[in-house]
Design an enzyme around this catalytic site. Structure first.
Site, PDB file in Angstrom:
ATOM      1  N   ASP A 107      40.503  43.225  37.434  1.00 21.13           N
ATOM      2  CA  ASP A 107      39.683  43.629  38.576  1.00 21.13           C
ATOM      3  C   ASP A 107      40.217  43.069  39.891  1.00 21.13           C
ATOM      4  O   ASP A 107      40.912  42.054  39.928  1.00 21.13           O
ATOM      5  CB  ASP A 107      38.252  43.125  38.401  1.00 21.13           C
ATOM      6  N   HIS A 166      36.705  50.353  41.714  1.00 21.86           N
ATOM      7  CA  HIS A 166      35.930  49.110  41.777  1.00 21.86           C
ATOM      8  C   HIS A 166      35.295  48.923  43.156  1.00 21.86           C
ATOM      9  O   HIS A 166      35.060  47.793  43.593  1.00 21.86           O
ATOM     10  CB  HIS A 166      36.848  47.936  41.443  1.00 21.86           C
ATOM     11  N   HIS A 224      41.227  39.154  36.074  1.00 30.20           N
ATOM     12  CA  HIS A 224      41.366  39.488  37.494  1.00 30.20           C
ATOM     13  C   HIS A 224      42.818  39.355  37.950  1.00 30.20           C
ATOM     14  O   HIS A 224      43.482  38.371  37.619  1.00 30.20           O
ATOM     15  CB  HIS A 224      40.476  38.578  38.353  1.00 30.20           C
TER      16      HIS A 224
END
Length: 344
Positions: free
Chosen positions: A160, A211, A306
């Site tokens: 992410d 996102h 991430h």
């Protein structure tokens, strides 16, 4: 004391700084999305002249980690303290700076190991809990996924908040070395600034998801603001990566309410959650990240990692032991959409 505010828009960020009397203490400056490190260094320079605090709006969730890592004091301004936001973008930087000047105690000081949601974790969790029925309904319709079937030893790595140099490239290097596919949930603000990473994702046959543009806390948005975030991000990813807009969507922080889930149900996208989260964003150490993933992983798991939002060197270092450990257990790595196909 000096007070700086950071606003965001479709074209990047703006900084405004005022002193204790409300006078502008430095020229207002704009920074393109690809110049965030320059912006942070600019704030550090200002901070060397005297005590400085920096305020971000609650819809800006992609800067605070890097700013706190650089030694800046960062505060969050929530909607109840702010004028009405535009359809796309935040309130003005000067408004944020002056808000801190007038009453800093009304703002939430962010902590590095708690992140953007510092002080309102209970609100996040209550919204998630209240949305159980809506998530179950979307899952039953094949429109939501937190894991795949448990009877196949397949697992999906997801990343992410990127793309963010140099970490996204380093993650891609590791994945390429092991021949492992992954799914990247990209932030719109970063996508156009680092298009080369998205091109490489496509070339390596990874998949991409949406996102949002600025990583907001979704329950604070209106339906129109949420759709604008998703649509603009989809367009940015398509332009930067040279493909179609993604159909996968991951809510920042997993934030949701029954109302938000209803808005997402009206769209053609599929909501992707997760069942393994080592909280690598909090930088607990590469060994801890790897150990947590290996302990929690099950057949069909979706692993949340991430590649953006801050220093991701620990995540990069944790990847080889994660991949090697799961391969040794007989797992096969797939993209999120492959888990969805099996689950259907």
């Amino acid at each position: 004391m000096l007070y700086s505010g950071i606003s965001w828009s479709a074209t990047g960020y703006e900084i405004d700084v005022v002193d204790e009397d409300g006078r502008r203490a430095a020229s207002a400056l704009r920074f393109a999305p690809g110049r965030t490190e320059d912006m942070i260094e600019h704030l550090r320079d200002i901070g060397r002249t005297g005590p400085l605090v920096t305020v971000v709006e609650s819809t800006n969730g992609i800067l605070d980690g890097r700013m706190m890592a650089a030694g800046l004091k960062v505060y969050r301004a929530d909607p109840d303290l702010l004028p009405e936001r535009p359809l796309f973008g935040s309130v003005a930087a000067g408004v944020l700076a002056d808000l801190a000047r007038r009453d800093l105690s009304a703002l939430a000081e962010l902590e590095r190991n708690r992140g953007t949601q510092t002080g309102r974790e209970a609100d996040l969790e209550s919204g998630i809990a209240a949305s159980t029925a809506q998530v179950a309904a979307l899952t039953g319709a094949g429109r939501c996924l937190d894991h795949g079937t448990r009877d196949r030893k397949e697992i999906a790595l997801t990343f992410d908040d990127g793309p963010l140099p140099p970490y996204t490239g380093q993650v891609l290097d590791v994945l390429e070395r092991y021949g492992v596919p992954a799914t990247f949930f990209c932030v719109g603000m970063n996508a156009g600034a680092h298009a080369e990473d998205l091109v490489r994702m496509r070339e390596q046959r990874h998949s991409m998801g949406n996102h949002t543009w600025s990583h907001p806390f979704l329950p604070e948005l209106s339906r129109a603001q949420l759709h604008e975030q998703i649509d603009r991000t989809g367009d940015a990813i398509a332009r930067a990566g040279g493909g179609a807009a993604p159909t996968l969507f991951r809510p920042p922080y997993g934030s949701r309410t029954p109302e938000v889930m209803g808005w997402l149900a009206d769209r053609a996208s599929t909501v992707v959650l997760w069942d393994v989260a080592p909280d690598d964003w909090a930088m607990p150490g590469a060994q801890t990240i790897a150990r947590t993933v290996l302990e929690q992983a099950r057949p069909g798991s979706v692993v949340l990692l991430h590649d953006g939002g801050g220093d991701r060197s620990q995540t990069v270092a944790a990847l080889p032991p994660i991949i090697e450990g799961l391969l040794a257990r007989g797992f096969r790595f797939v993209r999120v959409e492959d888990l969805m196909t099996v689950a259907a």
